[in-house]
Design a protein around this motif. Structure first.
Motif, PDB file in Angstrom:
ATOM      1  N   GLY A 197      -0.202  10.183  37.272  1.00 17.57           N
ATOM      2  CA  GLY A 197       0.975   9.553  36.695  1.00 17.57           C
ATOM      3  C   GLY A 197       1.939  10.611  36.190  1.00 17.57           C
ATOM      4  O   GLY A 197       1.533  11.585  35.542  1.00 17.57           O
ATOM      5  N   ILE A 198       3.217  10.442  36.509  1.00 14.95           N
ATOM      6  CA  ILE A 198       4.251  11.405  36.125  1.00 14.95           C
ATOM      7  C   ILE A 198       5.550  10.625  35.904  1.00 14.95           C
ATOM      8  O   ILE A 198       5.758   9.578  36.524  1.00 14.95           O
ATOM      9  CB  ILE A 198       4.416  12.475  37.242  1.00 14.95           C
ATOM     10  N   ASP A 199       6.413  11.126  35.013  1.00 15.56           N
ATOM     11  CA  ASP A 199       7.721  10.488  34.859  1.00 15.56           C
ATOM     12  C   ASP A 199       8.346  10.316  36.236  1.00 15.56           C
ATOM     13  O   ASP A 199       8.323  11.246  37.046  1.00 15.56           O
ATOM     14  CB  ASP A 199       8.657  11.337  33.997  1.00 15.56           C
ATOM     15  N   ALA A 200       8.902   9.163  36.498  1.00 13.52           N
ATOM     16  CA  ALA A 200       9.483   8.891  37.814  1.00 13.52           C
ATOM     17  C   ALA A 200      10.964   9.228  37.882  1.00 13.52           C
ATOM     18  O   ALA A 200      11.561   9.145  38.946  1.00 13.52           O
ATOM     19  CB  ALA A 200       9.288   7.422  38.194  1.00 13.52           C
ATOM     20  N   VAL A 201      11.546   9.623  36.768  1.00 12.06           N
ATOM     21  CA  VAL A 201      12.976   9.923  36.726  1.00 12.06           C
ATOM     22  C   VAL A 201      13.160  11.438  36.744  1.00 12.06           C
ATOM     23  O   VAL A 201      12.695  12.146  35.845  1.00 12.06           O
ATOM     24  CB  VAL A 201      13.635   9.304  35.479  1.00 12.06           C
ATOM     25  N   LEU A 224      12.645  22.177  33.368  1.00 12.51           N
ATOM     26  CA  LEU A 224      12.953  20.900  34.004  1.00 12.51           C
ATOM     27  C   LEU A 224      11.716  20.163  34.513  1.00 12.51           C
ATOM     28  O   LEU A 224      11.803  19.355  35.414  1.00 12.51           O
ATOM     29  CB  LEU A 224      13.941  21.120  35.157  1.00 12.51           C
ATOM     30  N   GLY A 225      10.583  20.428  33.908  1.00 13.46           N
ATOM     31  CA  GLY A 225       9.372  19.715  34.290  1.00 13.46           C
ATOM     32  C   GLY A 225       9.391  18.279  33.785  1.00 13.46           C
ATOM     33  O   GLY A 225      10.274  17.867  33.022  1.00 13.46           O
ATOM     34  N   LEU A 226       8.403  17.517  34.214  1.00 15.53           N
ATOM     35  CA  LEU A 226       8.283  16.117  33.837  1.00 15.53           C
ATOM     36  C   LEU A 226       6.969  15.873  33.101  1.00 15.53           C
ATOM     37  O   LEU A 226       5.987  16.589  33.313  1.00 15.53           O
ATOM     38  CB  LEU A 226       8.338  15.239  35.086  1.00 15.53           C
ATOM     39  N   LYS A 227       6.953  14.857  32.285  1.00 19.12           N
ATOM     40  CA  LYS A 227       5.748  14.493  31.543  1.00 19.12           C
ATOM     41  C   LYS A 227       4.741  13.842  32.489  1.00 19.12           C
ATOM     42  O   LYS A 227       5.118  13.067  33.370  1.00 19.12           O
ATOM     43  CB  LYS A 227       6.103  13.539  30.410  1.00 19.12           C
ATOM     44  N   THR A 228       3.465  14.169  32.296  1.00 18.56           N
ATOM     45  CA  THR A 228       2.400  13.509  33.048  1.00 18.56           C
ATOM     46  C   THR A 228       1.687  12.520  32.126  1.00 18.56           C
ATOM     47  O   THR A 228       1.767  12.635  30.898  1.00 18.56           O
ATOM     48  CB  THR A 228       1.386  14.519  33.610  1.00 18.56           C
ATOM     49  N   TYR A 229       0.993  11.562  32.747  1.00 20.55           N
ATOM     50  CA  TYR A 229       0.306  10.516  32.002  1.00 20.55           C
ATOM     51  C   TYR A 229      -1.116  10.344  32.519  1.00 20.55           C
ATOM     52  O   TYR A 229      -1.355  10.485  33.725  1.00 20.55           O
ATOM     53  CB  TYR A 229       1.039   9.176  32.165  1.00 20.55           C
ATOM     54  N   ALA A 230      -2.021  10.006  31.614  1.00 20.54           N
ATOM     55  CA  ALA A 230      -3.371   9.638  32.024  1.00 20.54           C
ATOM     56  C   ALA A 230      -3.301   8.264  32.688  1.00 20.54           C
ATOM     57  O   ALA A 230      -2.583   7.373  32.213  1.00 20.54           O
ATOM     58  CB  ALA A 230      -4.295   9.603  30.818  1.00 20.54           C
ATOM     59  N   VAL A 231      -4.021   8.118  33.788  1.00 22.24           N
ATOM     60  CA  VAL A 231      -4.027   6.865  34.559  1.00 22.24           C
ATOM     61  C   VAL A 231      -5.474   6.500  34.854  1.00 22.24           C
ATOM     62  O   VAL A 231      -6.288   7.378  35.135  1.00 22.24           O
ATOM     63  CB  VAL A 231      -3.251   7.043  35.896  1.00 22.24           C
ATOM     64  N   LYS A 232      -5.794   5.207  34.780  1.00 20.63           N
ATOM     65  CA  LYS A 232      -7.149   4.770  35.096  1.00 20.63           C
ATOM     66  C   LYS A 232      -7.129   3.405  35.765  1.00 20.63           C
ATOM     67  O   LYS A 232      -6.159   2.654  35.660  1.00 20.63           O
ATOM     68  CB  LYS A 232      -8.013   4.726  33.840  1.00 20.63           C
ATOM     69  N   GLY A 258      -9.692  -3.584  38.308  1.00 24.34           N
ATOM     70  CA  GLY A 258      -8.749  -3.994  39.340  1.00 24.34           C
ATOM     71  C   GLY A 258      -7.284  -3.828  38.990  1.00 24.34           C
ATOM     72  O   GLY A 258      -6.408  -4.207  39.767  1.00 24.34           O
ATOM     73  N   TRP A 259      -7.011  -3.252  37.840  1.00 25.00           N
ATOM     74  CA  TRP A 259      -5.626  -2.993  37.423  1.00 25.00           C
ATOM     75  C   TRP A 259      -5.458  -1.522  37.078  1.00 25.00           C
ATOM     76  O   TRP A 259      -6.319  -0.928  36.451  1.00 25.00           O
ATOM     77  CB  TRP A 259      -5.241  -3.834  36.205  1.00 25.00           C
ATOM     78  N   ILE A 260      -4.347  -0.953  37.484  1.00 29.81           N
ATOM     79  CA  ILE A 260      -4.033   0.427  37.139  1.00 29.81           C
ATOM     80  C   ILE A 260      -3.353   0.423  35.773  1.00 29.81           C
ATOM     81  O   ILE A 260      -2.376  -0.285  35.555  1.00 29.81           O
ATOM     82  CB  ILE A 260      -3.097   1.065  38.199  1.00 29.81           C
ATOM     83  N   GLU A 261      -3.902   1.222  34.872  1.00 30.92           N
ATOM     84  CA  GLU A 261      -3.347   1.329  33.537  1.00 30.92           C
ATOM     85  C   GLU A 261      -2.886   2.759  33.266  1.00 30.92           C
ATOM     86  O   GLU A 261      -3.470   3.716  33.771  1.00 30.92           O
ATOM     87  CB  GLU A 261      -4.397   0.925  32.486  1.00 30.92           C
ATOM     88  N   VAL A 262      -1.825   2.869  32.473  1.00 30.50           N
ATOM     89  CA  VAL A 262      -1.242   4.157  32.123  1.00 30.50           C
ATOM     90  C   VAL A 262      -1.262   4.299  30.605  1.00 30.50           C
ATOM     91  O   VAL A 262      -0.932   3.356  29.877  1.00 30.50           O
ATOM     92  CB  VAL A 262       0.220   4.260  32.629  1.00 30.50           C
ATOM     93  N   ASP A 263      -1.640   5.478  30.142  1.00 29.57           N
ATOM     94  CA  ASP A 263      -1.646   5.762  28.701  1.00 29.57           C
ATOM     95  C   ASP A 263      -0.258   6.256  28.311  1.00 29.57           C
ATOM     96  O   ASP A 263       0.127   7.375  28.634  1.00 29.57           O
ATOM     97  CB  ASP A 263      -2.701   6.816  28.382  1.00 29.57           C
ATOM     98  N   VAL A 264       0.504   5.394  27.633  1.00 30.01           N
ATOM     99  CA  VAL A 264       1.837   5.771  27.187  1.00 30.01           C
ATOM    100  C   VAL A 264       1.842   6.050  25.690  1.00 30.01           C
ATOM    101  O   VAL A 264       2.807   6.396  25.123  1.00 30.01           O
ATOM    102  CB  VAL A 264       2.904   4.699  27.549  1.00 30.01           C
TER     103      VAL A 264
END
Length: 109
Positions: free
Chosen positions: A38-42, A91-99, A103-109
């Motif tokens: 997971g990474i910032d998409a913008v 100019l890097g982007l933030k990464t996120y833990a994903v799990k 049956g659902w993808i969750e992101v730690d925000v």
């Protein structure tokens, strides 16, 4: 840790990657050989949505000006073609833990 449900595991497996809105963020989520990223998409350059996954290099490219980011660290690997001397280290982007949770993808925000 605040885990937010985003997309079904089956949908992500089929698509391989997706940009999803999570609260006030848009996050690029990728499934590369069973590992979730997971990474910032913008894009940090011109605020475009990222979208071209390179699964072999674990990178994602911005459609607008072709800046390239590392999925693992968020670091900018290649600056946008319109700003070749852009400060990549800033100019890097933030990464996120994903799990995958039942049956659902969750992101730690």
């Amino acid at each position: 840790m605040v885990w937010k449900r985003t997309i079904s595991s089956k949908a992500l497996e089929k698509a391989r990657y997706a940009s999803v809105k999570v609260e006030d963020k848009v996050i690029f989520i990728a499934n590369v050989n069973g590992t979730l990223y997971g990474i910032d998409a913008v894009c940090s350059h011109a605020r475009c949505i990222l979208g071209e996954l390179n699964a072999q290099d674990l990178t994602v490219k911005c459609y607008c000006h072709h800046a390239v980011f590392d999925l693992r660290t968020g670091s900018m690997i290649e600056p946008p073609y319109v700003a070749k001397d852009a400060p990549k280290e800033k100019l890097g982007l933030k990464t996120y833990a994903v799990k995958d949770n039942n049956g659902w993808i969750e992101v730690d925000v």
